[in-house]
Structures are given as structure tokens and as C-alpha cells.
Design an enzyme around this catalytic site. Structure first.
Site, PDB file in Angstrom:
ATOM      1  N   ARG A   1       2.112  -4.276   4.960  1.00 49.42           N
ATOM      2  CA  ARG A   1       2.280  -4.844   3.926  1.00 49.42           C
ATOM      3  C   ARG A   1       1.418  -5.727   3.489  1.00 49.42           C
ATOM      4  O   ARG A   1       0.649  -6.577   4.167  1.00 49.42           O
ATOM      5  CB  ARG A   1       3.581  -5.609   3.977  1.00 49.42           C
ATOM      6  CG  ARG A   1       4.799  -4.592   3.854  1.00 49.42           C
ATOM      7  CD  ARG A   1       4.928  -4.057   2.543  1.00 49.42           C
ATOM      8  NE  ARG A   1       6.038  -3.107   2.251  1.00 49.42           N
ATOM      9  CZ  ARG A   1       5.830  -1.669   1.893  1.00 49.42           C
ATOM     10  NH1 ARG A   1       4.750  -1.137   2.292  1.00 49.42           N
ATOM     11  NH2 ARG A   1       6.923  -1.103   2.089  1.00 49.42           N
TER      12      ARG A   1
ATOM     13  N   GLU B   1      -0.239  -5.764  -6.692  1.00 44.49           N
ATOM     14  CA  GLU B   1      -0.658  -4.389  -6.850  1.00 44.49           C
ATOM     15  C   GLU B   1      -0.135  -4.002  -8.259  1.00 44.49           C
ATOM     16  O   GLU B   1       1.007  -4.445  -8.729  1.00 44.49           O
ATOM     17  CB  GLU B   1      -0.155  -3.493  -5.879  1.00 44.49           C
ATOM     18  CG  GLU B   1      -0.632  -3.979  -4.485  1.00 44.49           C
ATOM     19  CD  GLU B   1       0.158  -2.792  -3.582  1.00 44.49           C
ATOM     20  OE1 GLU B   1       0.675  -1.654  -3.987  1.00 44.49           O
ATOM     21  OE2 GLU B   1      -0.222  -2.851  -2.304  1.00 44.49           O
TER      22      GLU B   1
ATOM     23  N   HIS C   1      -3.377   1.789  -2.281  1.00 47.55           N
ATOM     24  CA  HIS C   1      -1.974   2.138  -1.884  1.00 47.55           C
ATOM     25  C   HIS C   1      -1.689   3.512  -1.487  1.00 47.55           C
ATOM     26  O   HIS C   1      -0.610   3.987  -2.140  1.00 47.55           O
ATOM     27  CB  HIS C   1      -0.958   1.378  -2.395  1.00 47.55           C
ATOM     28  CG  HIS C   1       0.450   0.991  -1.542  1.00 47.55           C
ATOM     29  ND1 HIS C   1       1.073  -0.083  -1.784  1.00 47.55           N
ATOM     30  CD2 HIS C   1       0.851   1.739  -0.595  1.00 47.55           C
ATOM     31  CE1 HIS C   1       2.280   0.035  -0.989  1.00 47.55           C
ATOM     32  NE2 HIS C   1       1.823   1.064  -0.274  1.00 47.55           N
TER      33      HIS C   1
END
Length: 333
Positions: free
Chosen positions: A224, A253, A272
Site C-alpha cells: 500500500r 493515485e 499499480h
């Protein structure tokens, strides 16, 4: 008896739920309509797992679904105190992302060891510059996070001949406790974070932690984004406290064009994507349908999240529960 209502917090492309025809009434909503539709739902599928809509909508009045499933490994985007305190069962997509993420980490380790980023840069410049790469076999890694993703990373790195220390919340059998993290990281060639985001992991990788690492070490985060104090990592890389880093997750993000992270020497940025392989959305949809069939038959659901801890505990062979992340320690917020 009316069909159960499955409410889908939608995203594009939507899930394929054709197998539920005749077994459930599927209702789709966007973030704006979620609060109004929650009281009429028996099940909520959080297909848009990047949204904070559940956290905002859940505290409202009226009934709430008895089961919430998120098409993601992490649950930090939807957990709120009201959901955590409710009788609602929360499940995640455990079992979908472990191997792809482990392969991605192995790829990063090999790319760093063989200096592939520099090779690509030199090719673009048409420069022939011989270098020596690092041998991966015999190197040392620390994997932080003893959940299924961390375990799969450990297995794959073992296959490359890497000596891996797996660190979890508590020490047991072949897993080190968080008290061992500092000494292990200080000797490691690779430090890999696979922790979920909880109060104990928020900001745990900071200046103090990066100061422990060898100048030749690399840091990889596939857990994370908020577990890393990004400004501290930037400073550590600029001061050459470590040789490089790779981030696949970030505090915010998508990463904005103005972010300084794009230009940090030795930092590899990816959007990601470590767990996303061809067909991953179909696999997520199939997993939910299979879980729905169990739920409709009254069978126990897999992947049940401990809402106080914020992850799915695992049972080891001794019957003790494994936590998927280290507890608060030096550097934890």
C-alpha cells in the site's frame, strides 16, 4: 421468495455476472447513487475498488447489505467505523493477485540485479558500456507482510536461490516478528513490502527505516502506498542511502505529472499494475459468482476480513492465526 438484490458499485468494464441470471437481481450504481440504493441491497459488490464511495455512503440511515465483497486484496478504501462495527460480512479477492504480484517482484529483482534500466537507457543513447551485474542466487531478501501475497513472493524468490526472511506481525515457526525487521533489513539486498494499510503500517517505511539499509540495497513496494513516507524515500535515494527502489503503489493515485517521484534517480515507477495480468477482471467476476453461490446456499464464505485488523487472517498448521502485516514498531504511525 424474491430474488436477492446484488448491488454493484460499477466500473468500466463491468463484471460479467450472467451466471446469476434467475438467481439474483443485479442492480448497478455509480458512486453518486450508492447511498440511495444501499438500503435495498442484500449484497454489495465493490467492483470499483478504487472508489471511496462505500466509506462515505455506509454511515447513512436504513438497512445495509449483509455481505460486502470487494474485487481487491486491500479493504482500506471502504472500511469505516460503521461498517467495521456492523454485522455485515466483508470479503476480499484473496487468491487472485498473489502469483502475478510475486512474478512482478521477481521481475523487478532480476531487472535491478542485471541493471536492465541502464541497459535500456544506454541503448537509446547508442552507447556500448560494459558492466557487471549482480548474482541473484545467494542474495538476501526481507519480505514484510506474511499474508498470502508475501508468502507467494517468498516462494518465488526461493526458486531464484534468494535467502528470504519473511516478517509478520508476530514471530512463529518460519516467520520473523516485527522486532526482527530492523536487523534483517540492515543486512538485506532486497526489502519488499507487501503489507496492507492499517494504523500500524501507515508510514512505517520512513527516514529511520531507510537509514538502516545498505547502500547496495533496493526497496520494492507492492503493498500500500501510504505505508511509505514518499518524501523520506526520495531523500534517501538522493543521498544514496540505498541503490534503488521500485514503487507500484502510491499515496495518491494516479500519480500526477507534477510529482517529483517521476524524476528521482534510481526509482522505478509503475502504475499499480503488479497484480493485473490478462484476464484478471474475468477471474474476479468468476470468483464473486462462485462465492455468491456459496452464500445463496448458506455455506460459509471464504476470504472473510477481520474488520478490526483490516485483513483476512490465515491459519497456520498449529492453529495460530497469522497476521498479514507487522504491528506498530519503529517508524509506524
Amino acid at each position: 421468495m424474491p430474488e436477492p438484490v446484488v448491488l454493484v458499485l460499477d466500473a468500466d468494464p463491468p463484471p460479467r455476472l450472467g451466471r446469476l441470471t434467475g438467481r439474483a437481481r443485479v442492480v448497478r450504481t455509480d458512486a453518486a447513487g450508492l447511498a440511495g440504493r444501499l438500503p435495498g441491497a442484500d449484497v454489495l459488490l465493490v467492483w470499483d475498488f478504487t472508489s471511496d464511495a462505500v466509506r462515505r455512503a455506509w454511515p447513512g440511515g436504513g438497512p445495509r447489505p449483509g455481505w460486502v465483497h470487494t474485487a481487491s486484496a486491500g479493504v482500506d478504501r471502504l472500511l469505516c467505523p460503521e461498517l467495521a462495527a456492523s454485522d455485515t460480512v466483508l470479503t476480499n479477492a484473496r487468491g487472485i493477485f498473489e502469483r502475478p504480484i510475486a512474478e512482478y517482484v521477481a521481475g523487478l529483482v532480476l531487472a535491478f540485479a542485471k541493471d536492465l534500466p541502464a541497459t535500456l537507457a544506454l541503448q537509446r543513447e547508442r552507447r556500448w558500456r560494459h558492466r557487471e551485474g549482480q548474482q541473484v542466487a545467494g542474495s538476501r531478501a526481507v519480505v514484510v507482510g506474511a499474508g498470502p501475497i508475501g508468502r507467494e513472493i517468498t516462494r518465488l524468490l526461493h526458486g531464484l536461490g534468494v535467502q528470504v526472511a519473511l516478517v509478520g506481525r508476530t514471530a512463529r515457526r518460519t516467520i520473523h516478528g516485527v522486532a526482527d525487521l530492523g536487523p534483517l533489513a540492515a543486512r538485506a539486498d532486497w526489502v519488499i513490502s507487501a503489507v496492507p494499510l492499517t494504523p500500524s503500517t501507515y508510514g512505517m517505511f520512513d527516514t529511520r527505516f531507510f537509514g538502516l539499509l545498505q547502500p547496495s540495497a533496493r526497496f520494492i513496494n507492492v503493498g500500500r502506498g501510504a505505508s511509505v513516507v514518499e518524501a523520506d524515500l526520495v531523500e534517501a535515494l538522493e543521498r544514496r542511502w540505498l541503490a534503488g527502489a521500485a514503487l507500484d503503489v502510491f499515496q495518491e493515485e494516479p500519480l500526477g505529472e507534477e510529482s517529483p517521484l517521476w524524476d528521482v534517480p534510481g526509482l522505478l515507477v509503475s502504475p499499480h499494475m503488479s497484480g493485473d495480468t490478462v484476464g484478471w477482471r474475468d477471474r474476479l467476476g468468476e470468483q464473486f459468482v462462485a462465492m455468491y453461490e456459496r452464500w445463496a446456499d448458506g455455506a460459509p464464505l471464504p476470504n472473510v476480513v477481520d474488520k478490526e485488523r483490516g485483513y483476512v487472517p490465515s491459519n497456520d498448521n498449529s492453529g495460530a492465526q497469522e497476521a498479514a502485516e507487522p504491528s506498530a514498531g519503529p517508524g509506524a504511525a
